[in-house]
Scaffold this active site. Sequence first.
Site, mmCIF file in Angstrom:
data_model
loop_
_atom_site.group_PDB
_atom_site.id
_atom_site.type_symbol
_atom_site.label_atom_id
_atom_site.label_comp_id
_atom_site.label_asym_id
_atom_site.label_seq_id
_atom_site.Cartn_x
_atom_site.Cartn_y
_atom_site.Cartn_z
ATOM 1 N NE ARG A 193 -4.220 -1.720 2.001
ATOM 2 C CZ ARG A 193 -4.534 -2.669 2.873
ATOM 3 N NH1 ARG A 193 -3.790 -2.830 3.959
ATOM 4 N NH2 ARG A 193 -5.572 -3.447 2.683
ATOM 5 C CD GLN A 222 5.802 -6.890 7.708
ATOM 6 O OE1 GLN A 222 6.424 -7.342 8.672
ATOM 7 N NE2 GLN A 222 4.495 -6.980 7.643
ATOM 8 C CG ASN A 251 3.669 -10.405 4.675
ATOM 9 O OD1 ASN A 251 3.412 -9.627 5.604
ATOM 10 N ND2 ASN A 251 2.735 -10.986 3.953
ATOM 11 C CG ASP A 278 -4.124 -0.266 10.297
ATOM 12 O OD1 ASP A 278 -3.221 -1.093 10.521
ATOM 13 O OD2 ASP A 278 -5.308 -0.466 10.578
ATOM 14 C CG ASP A 280 -5.509 0.444 4.994
ATOM 15 O OD1 ASP A 280 -5.060 0.500 6.156
ATOM 16 O OD2 ASP A 280 -6.376 -0.373 4.639
ATOM 17 C CG ASP A 391 -5.786 -4.708 17.830
ATOM 18 O OD1 ASP A 391 -6.225 -5.845 18.100
ATOM 19 O OD2 ASP A 391 -6.275 -3.995 16.930
ATOM 20 C CG HIS A 415 -8.624 1.824 8.540
ATOM 21 N ND1 HIS A 415 -9.323 0.711 8.152
ATOM 22 C CD2 HIS A 415 -7.323 1.450 8.618
ATOM 23 C CE1 HIS A 415 -8.474 -0.303 7.997
ATOM 24 N NE2 HIS A 415 -7.266 0.124 8.257
#
Length: 657
Positions: A193, A222, A251, A278, A280, A391, A415
């Site tokens: 991304r 990654q 990754n 994040d 994105d 998380d 997001h």
Amino acid sequence: MSEAGTTMTTRRPTRGRRPVDDLAGEGRRTAMRVIFPYDGDLDTLNLYIDLPKGASQEEVHPDDVLGRHSVRVRPGRRLSMGSYFNAFPASYWRRWTVATETRLTVRTRGEGAVIVYRSNARGNQQRVDSVRVDGEATSTFDLSFTTFGDGGWYWFDLVSGTDGMVLEGADWSVAENDRPYGTVTLGVTTFNRSDYCVRNIGVVAEDDDLRAVLDELIIVDQGNKLVEDEPGFPGLAERMGEQLRVIRQDNLGGSGGFARNQYEAAVGGKSDYVVMLDDDIQLEPESIIRITTFADLCRKPTLVGGHMFDLLNKSVLHTFGEIVDPYRWQPTLPGPDQYLGHDFARTPLRKTPWMHQRVDVDYNGWWMCLIPTQVIREIGLSLPVFIKWDDAEYGLRAKAAGYHTVSLPGAACWHVSWIDKDDLVGWQAYFHTRNRLISGLLHSPYPYGGELVRRAEMDDVKHLVSMQYYTVEGRLQAQRDLLAGPDALHDILPKRLPELRARMTAHDDSVLRPEVDEFPQVRSPKPRRPRKWKTPPVGRLVLEGGKALARQVLPLREGAEEHPQTLIAHKDNKWWNVAQYDSALVTNAEGTGIAWYRRKPELVRSMLRESATNHARILAEFPRLRKEYQEALPRITSFEAWERTFGIEPRDRGTEQ
């Protein structure tokens, strides 16, 4: 700019005030500044400005937003800062920080009035104070936190006179309390991304106030579509200088990338905090300043998270805070009146009573979450679980060590929401299943996990009667890996996803085609009697479940193997609906493909036997497994274990801040 293992180890010799804060000489510091959309996005304007009852959003013209901190109030109009981003969440400051009051300073030009309001935990609004202004004026209000034990906000309204008025700027400040000014590392993990990453680098690069609290922006790349190859990156890298670093690694999933960010921040010796982000997202940069300031003033080290808005429907708040249901062991909302997907365009803050009660959480999603590096050094890095539950587990682990998490209103990012996705099927089902069980073994307060194991087995059955055999294969592998013990988690971290993806072609339900016409023609069996319910009542569900399970071992009806019997839209892809058929074309959640589900009695028998055996063993051995995983937790989340997985040389953990 890219590197694999080195880091700068210098740190700032002193922690003076930030350039963003010019109140230090007065013994105060800015807690929150009134802001407006930095990119002129009208879809988000109602998150910054709330209009009075009866007014429409169109009454605020785009040209009225004069800058990041300034807005025009047209003649005879009224604007309220009782909005998500500009109301002051007083109850959170009272509960978690050393502050006991706030000072609101409002700078205006023109004729009008400034009116201050507050709310209580029930959402009742009360007028606190007001002042008439004319010309260039600075209005100051000292406001106590005394009455905000359970909830409540402060905000102010602007009412203009016949010639209009301008808000030049406003801020909420608190006493310094001899607290140092901390700095942050922003930690982003990405997999292909790169365009999002470069966009957010640009947002950071352009915000001098954010860069004043920033030590470093670290992007752990990654993927194979590299951030450094994205157009625009070289110029941004030059502009950011030593404040930007890209690290390439295999990754290892979200947990592996975020663990690397935690590691680099903790061993770097510069930052007081690392903020997990994040890749994105669309960033509201002021949020980073707010959560950093809040963390500075917390009574003890605290994880501080931001909320998540829907990137594709920007006025919609995904969730206001989350806990883990201890008996069913699944994420849920803390209050009975809360719901996912609150739309501020329809119901603003002032008209949403439940949002005025303070929400205490177990964890915050890592779309935006600040973690003190002191806490990382004490409790370790993320679990090596690739994605899902990392998380939540970290928040629960921190809480067990005495460090709470706060989801702070007024701090957020945008997001893409997963409400319209279904990550409980496909390859992600493996990680959902295994990681949920692991976190339950580690943190469930019940001797045998409450309903954790029973519900996990029920989920297997639901997927089986829905003909989702690839999903169940992943879930069975998750159970095997759980039973294999915690010390294998690091070894399988880079391997399991490629192995799972390699099995996709073996199952029809995981092979997608873009068009219905690519499948044989649908030939329906005898039409069924129409139903009057979308979701069966509980008693009916039990009956339907028994019938669906019994049907799995029966031979397929004639023609079902050669032709699908029906076409099922994703919204109707419920087990009690799909289980009626022997074969069906089913649309995926994103609407990008269709899979042909076909019932396989022998495979169902085999998978059902293994599921029952695995879950019986997990339940019988729950105390032993719990002890094994809990004893291994410090070991598998240690700096040393992750250094081996990263393939880097051991480094010193840095100094305490």
